[in-house]
Design an enzyme around this catalytic site. Structure first.
Site, PDB file in Angstrom:
ATOM      1  N   HIS A 192      23.030 -26.269  -0.262  1.00 56.24           N
ATOM      2  CA  HIS A 192      22.723 -24.831  -0.272  1.00 56.24           C
ATOM      3  C   HIS A 192      22.474 -24.314   1.126  1.00 56.24           C
ATOM      4  CE1 HIS A 192      18.742 -26.710  -0.156  1.00 56.24           C
ATOM      5  NE2 HIS A 192      18.253 -25.568   0.319  1.00 56.24           N
ATOM      6  N   ASP A 205      19.855 -21.596   2.928  1.00 62.04           N
ATOM      7  CA  ASP A 205      18.597 -20.922   2.584  1.00 62.04           C
ATOM      8  C   ASP A 205      18.790 -19.413   2.484  1.00 62.04           C
ATOM      9  OD1 ASP A 205      17.121 -23.278   2.493  1.00 62.04           O
ATOM     10  OD2 ASP A 205      16.584 -23.176   4.624  1.00 62.04           O
ATOM     11  N   HIS A 245      22.564 -27.483   3.582  1.00 55.76           N
ATOM     12  CA  HIS A 245      21.788 -28.724   3.633  1.00 55.76           C
ATOM     13  C   HIS A 245      21.415 -29.205   2.237  1.00 55.76           C
ATOM     14  CE1 HIS A 245      19.002 -25.343   3.956  1.00 55.76           C
ATOM     15  NE2 HIS A 245      18.085 -26.100   3.379  1.00 55.76           N
ATOM     16  N   ARG A 282       7.983 -25.608   6.551  1.00 52.44           N
ATOM     17  CA  ARG A 282       9.240 -24.934   6.863  1.00 52.44           C
ATOM     18  C   ARG A 282       9.012 -23.475   7.205  1.00 52.44           C
ATOM     19  NH1 ARG A 282      14.202 -23.063   3.210  1.00 52.44           N
ATOM     20  NH2 ARG A 282      12.836 -21.270   3.267  1.00 52.44           N
TER      21      ARG A 282
HETATM   22  C1  SIN Z   1      15.036 -26.935   2.365  1.00 50.36           C
HETATM   23  O1  SIN Z   1      15.915 -27.024   1.512  1.00 50.36           O
HETATM   24  O2  SIN Z   1      14.915 -25.923   3.056  1.00 50.36           O
HETATM   25  C2  SIN Z   1      14.105 -28.114   2.606  1.00 50.36           C
HETATM   26  C3  SIN Z   1      14.849 -29.293   3.128  1.00 50.36           C
HETATM   27  C4  SIN Z   1      14.043 -30.571   3.079  1.00 50.36           C
HETATM   28  O3  SIN Z   1      12.929 -30.575   2.538  1.00 50.36           O
HETATM   29  O4  SIN Z   1      14.531 -31.576   3.594  1.00 50.36           O
END
Ligand code: SIN
Length: 307
Positions: free
Chosen positions: A133, A135, A283, A298
């Site tokens: 996906h 973000d 990612h 994050r």
């Molecule tokens: C996310 O999808 O923004 C988090 C990625 C992660 O926790 O590695």
């Protein structure tokens, strides 16, 4: 001599992922190669992902260093910094600020610092990001980037992968590129995030977050490079196609992020920090470590409407 036995080839009507040569251009052809005076750049693949050494992100970032980090992010699409043990939420805001304005995720639990989301995953919270996906693609102005810091990591597992969506676009057939050139797609959070909510929670969020449309092929806002911009959880349909046509085309397009040559995989350690270009990449957070815990912080970075 025994005759050679050839294993049967699986009988797919139409292979969704082709094998053979891949075009993997780190920067757009014709763009000049950046030069780094302050950064020590160690590539993890030839075109996506580099570890940066020689930088302490807890210290003030000079203009020259800021410029080099921005250049490296455009070149490598995701940068990794290790052993940043003094990197706190203020350092995280400062790193995010090199790329744009911090933007909280509308659905994540808030951390102690404004704009920082704390993502704690243990046996009670099975992974929700283990799908390719981008973000906030469900927003009219999707996030331009994100910064993730490892607070607590499992003894093994819990890696994150990123895929280069310029490579995904570059390797489409010319017929497919022509077909999708002027298409737009709808993006919506309800089928994914909404599945974890009650009806009244969905209604409350819906007022601020209607379904939105983005081009299927976007131009990177800073480099102008063409990128494939559809993803599995949030892209719900291709506008103007019938449901079966839309589903078939989307299935083929979202699978492109799964091609290993487009990807980089990062093993987190406490003190690891990543910053990524959220338009040029997708990612996938690997959910393989339960019942151990993984705690990350994050920040997303606000973007603008895409064209
Ligand atoms: C996310 O999808 O923004 C988090 C990625 C992660 O926790 O590695």
């Amino acid at each position: 001599m025994d005759s050679v036995v050839t294993p049967p080839v699986p009988a797919l009507d139409k292979p969704l992922m082709h094998y053979g040569k891949r075009t993997l251009e780190r920067i757009a052809p014709g763009t000049s190669q950046p030069d780094y005076r302050l950064l020590d750049v160690s590539p993890l693949t030839p075109h996506i992902g580099a570890e940066i050494e020689g930088v302490d992100l807890s210290l003030p970032i000079s203009e020259e260093l800021a410029d080099e980090i921005r250049q490296a992010l455009l070149e490598w699409k995701v940068l990794f910094f290790r052993d940043q043990h003094d990197f706190d939420p203020q350092s995280q805001l400062a790193l995010a600020g090199l790329w744009g304005e911090p933007e909280p995720n509308p659905f994540f639990p808030k951390g102690d610092t404004v704009g920082v989301s704390r993502l704690a995953k243990d046996a009670m919270a099975i992974g929700t990001e283990n799908i390719w996906h981008s973000d906030h693609s469900f927003m009219a102005a999707p996030a331009l980037g994100s910064v993730l810091r490892a607070v607590e990591v499992p003894s093994a597992g819990g890696d994150t992968m990123w895929a280069d969506m310029a490579a995904a676009y570059d390797n489409l057939t010319e017929t497919m590129k022509d077909r999708i050139e002027n298409l737009t797609a709808e993006h919506d959070w309800v089928p994914s995030w909404g599945a974890l909510m009650t009806e009244s929670q969905i209604t409350a969020h819906r007022a601020n977050l209607p379904a939105v449309e983005h081009p299927v092929v976007v131009r990177h806002p800073r480099t102008g490079r063409k990128l494939l911009y559809v993803n599995e959880p949030f892209t719900t349909r291709i506008v103007g196609l019938t449901d079966p046509e839309s589903r078939e085309l989307l299935n083929e397009l979202v699978l492109q992020a799964r091609i290993p040559e487009y990807q980089v995989r990062f093993r987190w350690q406490p003190g690891s920090v990543a910053i990524w270009d959220n338009i040029a990449t997708q990612h996938y957070a690997i959910s393989d470590y339960f019942p151990q815990r993984r705690v990350m912080e994050r920040i997303a970075i606000a973007g603008a409407p895409l064209s």
